[in-house]
Design a protein around this motif. Structure first.
Motif, PDB file in Angstrom:
ATOM      1  N   ALA A 454       0.810  -1.223   0.000  1.00  0.00           N
ATOM      2  CA  ALA A 454       0.000   0.000   0.000  1.00  0.00           C
ATOM      3  C   ALA A 454       0.840   1.269   0.000  1.00  0.00           C
ATOM      4  O   ALA A 454       0.283   2.367  -0.054  1.00  0.00           O
ATOM      5  N   SER A 455       2.163   1.149   0.052  1.00  0.00           N
ATOM      6  CA  SER A 455       3.006   2.345   0.196  1.00  0.00           C
ATOM      7  C   SER A 455       4.238   2.301  -0.710  1.00  0.00           C
ATOM      8  O   SER A 455       4.240   2.887  -1.788  1.00  0.00           O
ATOM      9  N   GLY A 456       5.275   1.594  -0.292  1.00  0.00           N
ATOM     10  CA  GLY A 456       6.510   1.579  -1.065  1.00  0.00           C
ATOM     11  C   GLY A 456       6.355   0.999  -2.459  1.00  0.00           C
ATOM     12  O   GLY A 456       6.919   1.517  -3.425  1.00  0.00           O
ATOM     13  N   LEU A 457       5.568  -0.080  -2.580  1.00  0.00           N
ATOM     14  CA  LEU A 457       5.388  -0.703  -3.896  1.00  0.00           C
ATOM     15  C   LEU A 457       4.689   0.233  -4.881  1.00  0.00           C
ATOM     16  O   LEU A 457       5.193   0.437  -5.993  1.00  0.00           O
ATOM     17  N   PRO A 458       3.524   0.815  -4.541  1.00  0.00           N
ATOM     18  CA  PRO A 458       2.930   1.746  -5.505  1.00  0.00           C
ATOM     19  C   PRO A 458       3.814   2.952  -5.814  1.00  0.00           C
ATOM     20  O   PRO A 458       3.804   3.454  -6.936  1.00  0.00           O
ATOM     21  N   ALA A 459       4.590   3.412  -4.831  1.00  0.00           N
ATOM     22  CA  ALA A 459       5.520   4.511  -5.099  1.00  0.00           C
ATOM     23  C   ALA A 459       6.577   4.079  -6.115  1.00  0.00           C
ATOM     24  O   ALA A 459       6.939   4.848  -7.022  1.00  0.00           O
ATOM     25  N   ASP A 460       7.060   2.844  -5.989  1.00  0.00           N
ATOM     26  CA  ASP A 460       8.040   2.328  -6.947  1.00  0.00           C
ATOM     27  C   ASP A 460       7.427   2.177  -8.335  1.00  0.00           C
ATOM     28  O   ASP A 460       8.068   2.479  -9.349  1.00  0.00           O
ATOM     29  N   ILE A 461       6.199   1.682  -8.392  1.00  0.00           N
ATOM     30  CA  ILE A 461       5.522   1.486  -9.678  1.00  0.00           C
ATOM     31  C   ILE A 461       5.396   2.807 -10.424  1.00  0.00           C
ATOM     32  O   ILE A 461       5.624   2.893 -11.634  1.00  0.00           O
ATOM     33  N   LEU A 462       5.056   3.857  -9.695  1.00  0.00           N
ATOM     34  CA  LEU A 462       4.886   5.183 -10.296  1.00  0.00           C
ATOM     35  C   LEU A 462       6.198   5.944 -10.461  1.00  0.00           C
ATOM     36  O   LEU A 462       6.240   6.964 -11.140  1.00  0.00           O
ATOM     37  N   LEU A 464       7.474   7.470  -7.958  1.00  0.00           N
ATOM     38  CA  LEU A 464       7.161   8.645  -7.145  1.00  0.00           C
ATOM     39  C   LEU A 464       8.376   8.940  -6.273  1.00  0.00           C
ATOM     40  O   LEU A 464       8.766   8.113  -5.449  1.00  0.00           O
ATOM     41  N   PRO A 465       9.000  10.084  -6.422  1.00  0.00           N
ATOM     42  CA  PRO A 465      10.330  10.278  -5.847  1.00  0.00           C
ATOM     43  C   PRO A 465      10.398  10.534  -4.351  1.00  0.00           C
ATOM     44  O   PRO A 465      11.415  10.277  -3.729  1.00  0.00           O
ATOM     45  N   ASP A 466       9.347  11.055  -3.713  1.00  0.00           N
ATOM     46  CA  ASP A 466       9.500  11.506  -2.334  1.00  0.00           C
ATOM     47  C   ASP A 466       8.341  11.101  -1.429  1.00  0.00           C
ATOM     48  O   ASP A 466       8.086  11.732  -0.414  1.00  0.00           O
ATOM     49  N   ARG A 467       7.655  10.035  -1.783  1.00  0.00           N
ATOM     50  CA  ARG A 467       6.573   9.510  -0.963  1.00  0.00           C
ATOM     51  C   ARG A 467       6.625   7.989  -0.996  1.00  0.00           C
ATOM     52  O   ARG A 467       7.309   7.397  -1.809  1.00  0.00           O
ATOM     53  N   GLY A 468       5.888   7.372  -0.077  1.00  0.00           N
ATOM     54  CA  GLY A 468       5.806   5.915  -0.067  1.00  0.00           C
ATOM     55  C   GLY A 468       6.724   5.241   0.923  1.00  0.00           C
ATOM     56  O   GLY A 468       6.597   4.034   1.172  1.00  0.00           O
ATOM     57  N   TYR A 469       7.668   5.999   1.514  1.00  0.00           N
ATOM     58  CA  TYR A 469       8.615   5.433   2.478  1.00  0.00           C
ATOM     59  C   TYR A 469       8.789   6.390   3.661  1.00  0.00           C
ATOM     60  O   TYR A 469       8.582   7.602   3.518  1.00  0.00           O
ATOM     61  N   GLY A 524      -4.255  18.319   0.419  1.00  0.00           N
ATOM     62  CA  GLY A 524      -3.831  17.497  -0.713  1.00  0.00           C
ATOM     63  C   GLY A 524      -3.741  18.331  -1.978  1.00  0.00           C
ATOM     64  O   GLY A 524      -4.440  19.336  -2.140  1.00  0.00           O
ATOM     65  N   LYS A 525      -2.872  17.914  -2.883  1.00  0.00           N
ATOM     66  CA  LYS A 525      -2.680  18.676  -4.117  1.00  0.00           C
ATOM     67  C   LYS A 525      -2.449  17.736  -5.293  1.00  0.00           C
ATOM     68  O   LYS A 525      -2.235  16.530  -5.120  1.00  0.00           O
ATOM     69  N   ALA A 526      -2.505  18.283  -6.484  1.00  0.00           N
ATOM     70  CA  ALA A 526      -2.190  17.523  -7.684  1.00  0.00           C
ATOM     71  C   ALA A 526      -0.684  17.318  -7.747  1.00  0.00           C
ATOM     72  O   ALA A 526       0.085  18.275  -7.617  1.00  0.00           O
ATOM     73  N   LEU A 527      -0.274  16.083  -7.937  1.00  0.00           N
ATOM     74  CA  LEU A 527       1.151  15.765  -8.058  1.00  0.00           C
ATOM     75  C   LEU A 527       1.469  15.580  -9.538  1.00  0.00           C
ATOM     76  O   LEU A 527       0.917  14.695 -10.194  1.00  0.00           O
ATOM     77  N   ARG A 528       2.343  16.403 -10.049  1.00  0.00           N
ATOM     78  CA  ARG A 528       2.693  16.369 -11.468  1.00  0.00           C
ATOM     79  C   ARG A 528       3.988  15.596 -11.672  1.00  0.00           C
ATOM     80  O   ARG A 528       4.964  15.814 -10.958  1.00  0.00           O
ATOM     81  N   ARG A 529       3.981  14.732 -12.663  1.00  0.00           N
ATOM     82  CA  ARG A 529       5.218  14.020 -12.977  1.00  0.00           C
ATOM     83  C   ARG A 529       6.211  14.997 -13.603  1.00  0.00           C
ATOM     84  O   ARG A 529       5.833  15.841 -14.434  1.00  0.00           O
TER      85      ARG A 529
END
Length: 538
Positions: A454-462, A464-469, A524-529
């Motif tokens: 629910a956290s590190g794995l989805p961050a890795d999939i995306l 996502l540089p600064d969330r999930g851990y 919460g805000k929109a997170l842009r790649r």
């Protein structure tokens, strides 16, 4: 023994240090005692890596994590987290809050915050806004309860360019879709989604999908797919997704990984073997799952063949009225109903003309109204269609799929507030059910793996540089929950019930849930790649 006198240089350094401490005493104190805005003290830290938890502290300042494990400084606010699990805020990879998250009524996203979610991914199943910049502006202008990541929805993209006709796209149309995909990725989309059982997404062939996927991949995006079939077509559909990933040169993500329909139970094992074989060869392939034995979509997508839905609702109704075509259509619907226990596994979640049918199975309504299930399908279609819950999966398959290290947790739900409808409970209980029931209570998988899914794995999939851990310097999207009380309360009979046991949720260090009560914060805000101007593939 004779003492050695300090040299003039040493004396000078000591004097300089003493002078600095007198001249600016706060600088020494600051070095000795760093300050935090918030200190979560003494919780069991599960950091998102899948490693076992350790008891320690987590300090936050200016919306960022500044210490994990041990903190010797001072804090403006200290929360005793003894007995609680402290983890990265959960990331819902598959969410349908595209409309809800920009509505005044549901934008606080309380039903997901109370599950520990701090970020959701919209644009799934090929449906949602294609003007990414405009969508993100709407989110940021009013705020949201959770952060929002968005995928370019291929179905809406095709509708914009081709319409709802069941035909191949022309070269010019494909070129236009590629232009719009390029714009979406430059505006911050994180990839592209397809919903290949839905109209008009399903009318795109593999070559068309590959052409757009190449654009998405050149910007570092992913290909997330509600695959073309999840029943007896499961293996062929997985194979198509893998092909699109290889030819499009981008990571593949299979949405709500399952085998739907009794006739397909067990096929998920072969599908998993196919994915693992691709991963062993170096292809990036992942999936997500919601921990329930029922799915939810429209009645039309469940029992009406794709060809009959071409052109929209009016064209569909006209086909019922055509003597020859209508007979063929009814025969195909009857076969689909037969596979679904004569409508016994289909429950009405929402049908406006007959609110009294809400919560009833199609077979129950047929008996009550003295009509056949087939006649009811036609009536409901003419009445504008219905949302349904389909009890089509095996509990054994659900437990099997959740154990894989590459399967993330995702709801397939949406932001909502309690009302008179009877939707799938996944919108209120996906994460608390996976963690509280399957990990804590039944130990189907370790708690640390459930947290990672629910956290590190989805961050890795995306990527996502600064969330999930839980890491120093990362954004302080944090959940703290009582593992013995973290439970899903939503049921199929009574779905509008918030999860319990989620004690605190912080979004960028701001409390969104405090002592189990939503605060109403909209941070919460929109997170842009990040833009990838060089077009280099991942």
């Amino acid at each position: 023994m004779r003492a050695t006198l300090p040299t003039p240089a040493v004396l000078f350094l000591v004097a300089a240090a003493l002078f600095a401490s007198v001249a600016n005493p706060t600088s020494v104190l600051a070095q000795a005692a760093p300050r935090a805005d918030l200190l979560l003290k003494g919780g069991t830290l599960l950091d998102g890596t899948g490693e076992a938890g350790v008891v320690g502290d987590l300090a936050i300042r200016d919306g960022k994590i500044i210490a994990v494990g041990k903190f010797d400084g001072t804090a403006d606010t200290t929360i005793d987290c003894a007995g609680l699990v402290v983890a990265p805020g959960f990331i819902d990879l598959h969410n349908h809050s595209d409309g809800g998250i920009v509505s005044a009524k549901a934008r606080a996203n309380v039903n997901f915050l109370t599950q520990g979610c701090t970020t959701i991914v919209t644009g799934n199943c090929g449906s949602g806004p294609i003007d990414v910049r405009d969508y993100f502006v709407k989110i940021d202008s009013a705020g949201a309860g959770t952060n929002v990541i968005h995928l370019l929805p291929q179905g809406t993209l095709r509708r914009e360019v081709v319409g709802e006709a069941q035909r191949k796209a022309t070269a010019d149309e494909i070129a236009r879709m590629k232009e719009l995909a390029e714009k979406a990725m430059r505006d911050g989309a994180w990839g592209m989604s397809t919903g290949l059982i839905y109209v008009p997404s399903s009318y795109a062939d593999t070559d068309e999908l590959v052409a757009i996927a190449k654009v998405v991949g050149s910007h570092g995006g992913i290909y997330a797919s509600h695959i073309r079939g999840e029943s007896l077509e499961l293996l062929a559909s997985i194979n198509e997704a893998l092909e699109i990933g290889r030819r499009g040169e981008l990571p593949v993500h299979v949405s709500h990984f399952k085998a739907s329909g009794r006739e397909s139970w067990g096929l998920i094992r072969e599908a998993a073997r196919m994915i693992e074989a691709a991963r062993d060869k170096g292809q990036t392939v992942t999936a997500d799952q919601y921990p329930y034995t029922a799915s939810s979509t429209s009645l039309e997508a469940t029992v009406i063949p794709t060809w009959a839905r071409a052109g929209g609702q009016q064209a569909l109704v006209a086909r019922f009225d055509d003597a020859e075509v209508g007979q063929r259509l009814k025969e195909e619907i009857a076969k689909k109903l037969e596979l679904r226990d004569g409508g016994g596994v289909i429950q009405i979640a929402r049908y406006s003309p007959r609110a009294d049918w809400t919560g009833l199975r199609l077979s129950e309504i047929a008996k009550k109204e003295s009509k056949s299930p087939l006649a009811l399908v036609e009536e409901i279609t003419r009445g504008g269609g219905a949302a349904i819950v389909n009890f089509g999966m095996s509990e054994e398959d659900v437990r099997f799929a959740m154990k894989f290290s590459w399967v993330a947790t995702a709801s397939d739900g949406s932001a909502m507030t309690p009302n008179s409808t009877q939707p799938h409970p996944r919108s209120y209980g996906t994460f608390s059910r996976k963690i509280g029931l399957y990990a804590v209570r039944e130990k189907v998988l370790p708690l640390e793996q459930a947290i990672r899914s629910a956290s590190g794995l989805p961050a890795d999939i995306l990527e996502l540089p600064d969330r999930g851990y839980l890491r120093e310097g990362y954004v302080a999207d944090i959940v703290a929950f009582d593992p013995e009380a973290f439970r899903d309360k939503a049921t199929f009979e009574s779905p509008h019930q918030y999860s319990t046991g989620c004690r605190y949720v912080f979004v960028a260090g701001e409390a969104a849930v405090f002592e189990e009560k939503p605060t109403g914060a909209l941070v919460g805000k929109a997170l842009r790649r990040a833009k990838r101007e060089d077009g280099v593939k991942r």
